[in-house]
Design a protein around this motif. Structure first.
Motif, short mmCIF file in Angstrom:
data_model
loop_
_atom_site.label_atom_id
_atom_site.label_comp_id
_atom_site.label_asym_id
_atom_site.label_seq_id
_atom_site.Cartn_x
_atom_site.Cartn_y
_atom_site.Cartn_z
N MET A 36 0.83 -1.21 0.00
CA MET A 36 0.00 0.00 0.00
C MET A 36 0.86 1.26 0.00
SD MET A 36 -3.15 -0.91 -0.21
CE MET A 36 -2.57 -2.20 -1.30
N ARG A 37 1.99 1.21 0.70
CA ARG A 37 2.91 2.36 0.69
C ARG A 37 3.50 2.56 -0.70
NH1 ARG A 37 7.47 4.11 4.97
NH2 ARG A 37 8.28 5.85 3.79
N ALA A 38 3.88 1.48 -1.35
CA ALA A 38 4.47 1.57 -2.69
C ALA A 38 3.48 2.17 -3.70
CB ALA A 38 4.94 0.19 -3.16
N PHE A 40 0.45 3.94 -2.82
CA PHE A 40 -0.31 5.13 -2.41
C PHE A 40 0.43 6.06 -1.47
CE2 PHE A 40 -3.41 1.73 -3.27
CZ PHE A 40 -4.12 2.34 -4.29
N GLY A 41 1.56 5.64 -0.91
CA GLY A 41 2.32 6.52 -0.03
C GLY A 41 2.28 6.10 1.43
N VAL A 42 3.03 6.85 2.22
CA VAL A 42 3.22 6.50 3.63
C VAL A 42 1.93 6.64 4.44
CG1 VAL A 42 4.01 8.79 4.36
CG2 VAL A 42 4.77 6.77 5.60
N VAL A 43 1.06 7.57 4.09
CA VAL A 43 -0.18 7.74 4.85
C VAL A 43 -1.04 6.48 4.74
CG1 VAL A 43 -2.30 9.09 5.07
CG2 VAL A 43 -0.12 10.24 4.68
N MET A 44 -1.11 5.90 3.55
CA MET A 44 -1.90 4.67 3.38
C MET A 44 -1.26 3.51 4.14
SD MET A 44 -4.62 3.27 2.31
CE MET A 44 -5.29 4.48 1.19
N GLU A 45 0.08 3.47 4.16
CA GLU A 45 0.75 2.43 4.95
C GLU A 45 0.37 2.56 6.42
OE1 GLU A 45 5.23 0.77 5.79
OE2 GLU A 45 4.96 2.93 5.58
N ARG A 46 0.42 3.77 6.94
CA ARG A 46 0.07 3.99 8.35
C ARG A 46 -1.40 3.66 8.61
NH1 ARG A 46 3.41 9.60 9.22
NH2 ARG A 46 5.45 8.61 9.34
N THR A 47 -2.26 4.00 7.66
CA THR A 47 -3.68 3.68 7.80
C THR A 47 -3.86 2.16 7.89
OG1 THR A 47 -4.33 5.67 6.60
CG2 THR A 47 -5.95 3.89 6.72
#
Length: 61
Positions: A36-38, A40-47
């Motif tokens: 998900m980070r790859a 959509f970015g770090v915010v999606m990874e944290r989500t």
């Protein structure tokens, strides 16, 4: 619950997630935070991590 109802998931990201087969919050929880980070970015990874019970920020009592 529909994935589009998660904080930080707007209409466009929701549409992309659904195209990937991620339709519900449970599907997002089961998805790889790294993937998900790859995409959509770090915010999606944290989500994803927070949905899976790993808080991004530790709470102090």
């Amino acid at each position: 619950m529909d994935v589009g109802e998660v904080w930080g998931v707007g209409r466009r990201i929701g549409d992309k997630l659904r195209a990937m087969g991620i339709n519900s919050v449970q599907d997002l929880k089961d998805a790889s935070p790294r993937d998900m980070r790859a995409k959509f970015g770090v915010v999606m990874e944290r989500t994803c991590n927070e949905i899976g019970a790993y808080p991004a920020w530790p709470w102090k009592r």
